[in-house]
Design a protein around this motif. Structure first.
Motif, PDB file in Angstrom:
ATOM      1  N   PHE A  36       0.828  -1.212   0.000  1.00 50.65           N
ATOM      2  CA  PHE A  36       0.000   0.000   0.000  1.00 50.65           C
ATOM      3  C   PHE A  36       0.862   1.262   0.000  1.00 50.65           C
ATOM      4  N   GLU A  37       1.961   1.239   0.754  1.00 54.09           N
ATOM      5  CA  GLU A  37       2.847   2.404   0.800  1.00 54.09           C
ATOM      6  C   GLU A  37       3.463   2.681  -0.573  1.00 54.09           C
ATOM      7  N   ARG A  38       3.770   1.626  -1.313  1.00 49.89           N
ATOM      8  CA  ARG A  38       4.360   1.783  -2.646  1.00 49.89           C
ATOM      9  C   ARG A  38       3.324   2.245  -3.670  1.00 49.89           C
ATOM     10  N   GLU A  39       2.164   1.597  -3.665  1.00 52.32           N
ATOM     11  CA  GLU A  39       1.180   1.783  -4.735  1.00 52.32           C
ATOM     12  C   GLU A  39       0.151   2.885  -4.462  1.00 52.32           C
ATOM     13  N   LYS A  40      -0.086   3.204  -3.209  1.00 57.57           N
ATOM     14  CA  LYS A  40      -1.092   4.203  -2.821  1.00 57.57           C
ATOM     15  C   LYS A  40      -2.452   3.959  -3.506  1.00 57.57           C
ATOM     16  N   PRO A  41      -3.032   2.751  -3.347  1.00 61.96           N
ATOM     17  CA  PRO A  41      -4.303   2.451  -4.022  1.00 61.96           C
ATOM     18  C   PRO A  41      -5.491   3.218  -3.457  1.00 61.96           C
ATOM     19  N   LEU A  42      -5.336   3.818  -2.279  1.00 62.99           N
ATOM     20  CA  LEU A  42      -6.450   4.537  -1.648  1.00 62.99           C
ATOM     21  C   LEU A  42      -6.199   6.052  -1.618  1.00 62.99           C
ATOM     22  N   LYS A  43      -5.329   6.528  -2.462  1.00 63.05           N
ATOM     23  CA  LYS A  43      -4.957   7.944  -2.431  1.00 63.05           C
ATOM     24  C   LYS A  43      -6.188   8.843  -2.612  1.00 63.05           C
TER      25      LYS A  43
END
Length: 418
Positions: A36-43
């Motif tokens: 999640f930290e890498r991809e930020k799917p919930l930005k």
């Protein structure tokens, strides 16, 4: 930042509690969080959550934040909040409205604190947030992308909403995922229920007669742990003939509550229904009977009947209320009839919540990816998510399993005799 917690000065202690929980939650607090930290799917996504504010919940919330989400959190029970954890989350940038010992108005005002925020995704435990959105704020509910539900009681309420045609957004029944239900509900509740009972009473379970109302996954776990602690008899009460038969085949006695009431020493409700233990049963109980509830709401043990039967009551120990009846018998109610594992103890062990909250995190991601594609219904956790959680958990434990060969896959897909 908006928040309402007991004391921000508790934050350092809460930080240590969260650290301890996350050490035992490698799937949600390390494996999923790192991605999640890498991809930020919930930005940029607003996630509104109503959950038990515990050190395990903190692990989930921190992972959602790592994925780019803004999070607002309220308590799903007036007595389950760990105040040090709530303070630590505020210091960590999470808007929290929760403290232990809320009254009913305060409890619902905190849920409103989440609902009025107009979240994109909602996470609930028990269904009060879903119900409030649909009942009091339908225009906000109409804009929600989707939601999840953590517990059996909430899923029952949501399926009723779907059946009546009032559900306004898709909801994933996280409770019904196999990696949640079979582990959290069974092993988690089984252990944590007795943790709460023993912290409250310090009684010896060995030699006692334990009555378990309900034989779903929660009831199965409680009955199993009662047997393991040396209970002389474990009695199950049920209304479902299939579950009752299963309890018999699992080696437990099965009988109606009116018969179990005469012999039980410890009664534990785990049904999700109201008035499971009521006046007609209390009138038959032996002196010193202990009543505990493992269901979400404090309605399974019908407290108005207990109040009516009692001539006096007193708190004899923290978390233990003694009700003295007209004939001198005493009945002991634990944790005001609320969730005994969270009111009288700390809730489920972190290891089992790792899987439950991994399902939550991945289900939130799934809802974001599928915004606008899912009709307003109650959905099971997608099988690929359920299996991924199991794979990650096994990996974190250093356990490998076999894989099907191509020949085996072909064989399983074939129906011909040759």
């Amino acid at each position: 930042m908006e928040y309402r917690v007991k004391d921000l000065g508790l934050a350092e202690r809460g930080k240590l509690q969260i650290e301890w929980a996350e050490r035992n939650m490698p799937v949600v607090a390390r494996m999923i969080r790192e991605r999640f930290e890498r991809e930020k799917p919930l930005k940029g996504i607003k996630v509104g959550a109503v959950l038990h504010v515990t050190k395990e919940t903190a692990a989930l919330v921190r992972t959602l934040k790592a994925g780019g989400a803004e999070v607002r959190l309220a308590a799903s029970n007036p007595l389950s909040t760990q105040d040090d954890v709530a303070a630590a989350l505020v210091k960590d940038g999470i808007e929290v409205c929760a403290w232990r010992g809320m009254n009913e108005d305060e409890y619902f005002s905190c849920i409103e604190f989440v609902a009025k925020w107009e979240p994109d995704i909602v996470i609930d435990d028990g269904g009060d947030l879903h119900a409030m959105l649909h009942d009091k704020f339908p225009s906000i509910a109409g804009k929600v992308w989707g939601g999840t539900e953590e517990t059996t009681t909430g899923v029952i309420r949501l399926r009723a909403m779907e059946k009546q045609g009032v559900l306004k957004y898709p909801v994933i029944a996280v409770n019904d995922a196999r990696t949640k239900m079979m582990f959290d509900n069974r092993y988690g509740t089984g252990q944590s229920t007795f943790d709460g009972i023993l912290r409250a009473t310090n009684i010896l379970v060995a030699g006692k007669v334990v009555v378990v109302a309900g034989y779903g996954w929660v009831g199965r776990g409680i009955a199993l742990r009662a047997k393991g602690l040396g209970a002389r008899r474990v009695i199950v009460t049920e209304v479902d003939p299939i579950r009752a038969l299963e309890a018999v085949m699992d080696g437990f006695e099965v009988m109606p509550m009116r018969e179990a009431a005469k012999v039980g020493d410890i009664f534990i409700t785990a049904t999700g229904n109201k008035a499971v233990i009521r006046k007609e049963h209390m009138e038959l109980m032996k002196d010193g009977a202990i009543l505990a509830n493992a269901g979400h709401f404090n309605v399974e043990i019908w407290i108005p009947d207990l109040e009516e039967l009692a001539t006096e009551k007193r708190e004899i120990r923290p978390c233990v209320t003694e009700y003295r009846l007209k004939d001198g018998r005493r009945i002991y109610l634990l944790g005001e009839g609320r969730l005994v594992n969270l009111v009288c103890a700390e809730g489920h062990p972190s290891e089992v919540m790792d899987m439950s909250f991994a399902n939550q995190a991945l289900s939130v991601e799934y809802l974001v990816k599928n915004k606008g594609r899912l009709p307003a219904k109650v959905y099971n956790v997608p099988l690929e998510i359920d299996q991924e959680v199991a794979r990650l958990k096994l990996k974190s434990m250093g356990i490998e399993i076999d894989e099907l060969t191509e020949e085996q896959k072909k064989y399983l897909e074939s129906w011909k005799l040759d």
